[in-house]
Design a protein around this motif. Structure first.
Motif, PDB file in Angstrom:
ATOM      1  N   SER A  95       0.815  -1.213   0.000  1.00 35.34           N
ATOM      2  CA  SER A  95       0.000   0.000   0.000  1.00 35.34           C
ATOM      3  C   SER A  95       0.849   1.263   0.000  1.00 35.34           C
ATOM      4  CB  SER A  95      -0.941   0.009   1.204  1.00 35.34           C
ATOM      5  OG  SER A  95      -0.224   0.155   2.419  1.00 35.34           O
ATOM      6  N   ALA A  96       2.119   1.127   0.316  1.00 33.79           N
ATOM      7  CA  ALA A  96       3.015   2.284   0.322  1.00 33.79           C
ATOM      8  C   ALA A  96       3.538   2.620  -1.070  1.00 33.79           C
ATOM      9  CB  ALA A  96       4.189   2.038   1.263  1.00 33.79           C
ATOM     10  N   HIS A  97       3.324   1.726  -2.046  1.00 30.81           N
ATOM     11  CA  HIS A  97       3.812   1.968  -3.404  1.00 30.81           C
ATOM     12  C   HIS A  97       2.840   2.896  -4.151  1.00 30.81           C
ATOM     13  CE1 HIS A  97       6.734  -1.049  -2.617  1.00 30.81           C
ATOM     14  NE2 HIS A  97       5.937  -2.090  -2.773  1.00 30.81           N
ATOM     15  N   GLY A 122     -11.113   2.821   5.123  1.00 28.69           N
ATOM     16  CA  GLY A 122      -9.710   2.605   4.790  1.00 28.69           C
ATOM     17  C   GLY A 122      -8.826   3.553   5.565  1.00 28.69           C
ATOM     18  N   ARG A 123      -7.813   4.092   4.889  1.00 31.32           N
ATOM     19  CA  ARG A 123      -6.886   5.003   5.545  1.00 31.32           C
ATOM     20  C   ARG A 123      -6.745   6.338   4.825  1.00 31.32           C
ATOM     21  NH1 ARG A 123      -5.759   0.070   6.863  1.00 31.32           N
ATOM     22  NH2 ARG A 123      -4.831  -0.457   8.882  1.00 31.32           N
ATOM     23  N   ALA A 171       3.283   3.305  12.003  1.00 31.72           N
ATOM     24  CA  ALA A 171       4.362   4.173  11.542  1.00 31.72           C
ATOM     25  C   ALA A 171       4.480   4.142  10.022  1.00 31.72           C
ATOM     26  CB  ALA A 171       5.681   3.750  12.180  1.00 31.72           C
ATOM     27  N   ARG A 172       4.381   2.946   9.454  1.00 31.44           N
ATOM     28  CA  ARG A 172       4.499   2.819   8.003  1.00 31.44           C
ATOM     29  C   ARG A 172       3.342   3.540   7.303  1.00 31.44           C
ATOM     30  NH1 ARG A 172       6.069  -2.319   7.782  1.00 31.44           N
ATOM     31  NH2 ARG A 172       3.951  -3.145   7.836  1.00 31.44           N
ATOM     32  N   ALA A 178       2.901   8.183  -0.219  1.00 30.80           N
ATOM     33  CA  ALA A 178       1.654   8.079  -0.977  1.00 30.80           C
ATOM     34  C   ALA A 178       0.464   7.956  -0.035  1.00 30.80           C
ATOM     35  CB  ALA A 178       1.709   6.860  -1.900  1.00 30.80           C
ATOM     36  N   ALA A 179      -0.379   8.984  -0.004  1.00 31.92           N
ATOM     37  CA  ALA A 179      -1.625   8.982   0.766  1.00 31.92           C
ATOM     38  C   ALA A 179      -1.449   8.452   2.183  1.00 31.92           C
ATOM     39  CB  ALA A 179      -2.673   8.154   0.029  1.00 31.92           C
ATOM     40  N   PRO A 180      -0.669   9.136   2.996  1.00 29.91           N
ATOM     41  CA  PRO A 180      -0.455   8.663   4.373  1.00 29.91           C
ATOM     42  C   PRO A 180      -1.730   8.712   5.205  1.00 29.91           C
ATOM     43  CG  PRO A 180       0.340  10.906   4.125  1.00 29.91           C
ATOM     44  CD  PRO A 180      -0.001  10.425   2.738  1.00 29.91           C
TER      45      PRO A 180
END
Length: 219
Positions: A95-97, A122-123, A171-172, A178-180
């Motif tokens: 999801s961090a990509h 979601g986040r 933390a991640r 991308a969209a923290p």
């Protein structure tokens, strides 16, 4: 995803928050209450993570993760393996990509734009996917409470390990480019640390109804 019911009115509800905060439970309850279809967007990222693992790849491989996202088979959203800890860890990584998030963006936004409205959790729903949502609720709880909830789902796992994994994921999610994970400025904060399931659901419904009443009053 729920099957759409006959909606009373068109409304888009965004529910965000960290893992084990109760956002999924609350989102499903809101969907049922308002007669709206529901999407757990986290399942999309779990599905991508699972696809990467089943391909024998590394979730940190952005190119492979993006390929899996672009060719995602939605039938896998019903796969029990999506709930496994290894899949959750892979989902957090993929999801961090930015490439993965871009590949899944249109799918989520199309779901939010459907006639009658929808509930998505979601986040980054209230900040990226549906920034114009009628109702935004940010669900949270203390790390200790969330760890206890998550361990209750898998009691064979050590509490300290569960807590450490959640802290790492927090933390991640918060630090990714991308969209923290963050609370939208116009969202309602709902801290469920001291609430049981029924109380949290009732509070969320009351908050949503109040926000709709405010909007109706403003015309």
């Amino acid at each position: 995803m729920n099957v759409p019911n006959a909606n009373r009115f068109a409304v888009v509800i965004a529910v965000d928050g960290p893992a084990a905060s109760g956002k999924g439970t609350i989102a499903r309850a809101l969907a049922a209450h308002f007669g709206l279809p529901h999407m757990d967007t986290g399942s999309l990222y779990r599905a991508v993570g699972l696809a990467v693992l089943r391909a024998g790849g590394d979730p940190a491989d952005a190119a492979l993760a993006a390929k899996c996202a672009r060719t995602l088979d939605v039938a896998v959203l019903d796969d029990p393996a999506l709930r496994e800890p290894s899949t959750a860890r892979a989902a957090s990584v993929v999801s961090a990509h930015p490439e993965v998030r871009a590949a899944l963006l249109e799918c989520q936004q199309a779901f939010a734009r459907q006639p009658g409205g929808a509930v998505l959790d979601g986040r980054d729903i209230g900040t990226v996917i549906a920034p114009d949502a009628d109702i935004k609720i940010f669900v949270t709880a203390s790390l200790d409470v969330r760890a206890k909830r998550r361990q209750a789902e898998t009691p064979e796992r050590d509490y300290a390990v569960v807590r450490a994994n959640l802290a790492e994921r927090d933390a991640r999610d918060a630090e990714r480019d991308a969209a923290p994970l963050r609370q939208a400025d116009d969202s309602i904060l709902l801290d469920t640390s001291d609430m049981d399931r029924e109380t949290a659901i009732a509070r969320a419904i009351a908050l949503a109804e109040a926000r709709l009443a405010e909007k109706a009053a403003l015309g």
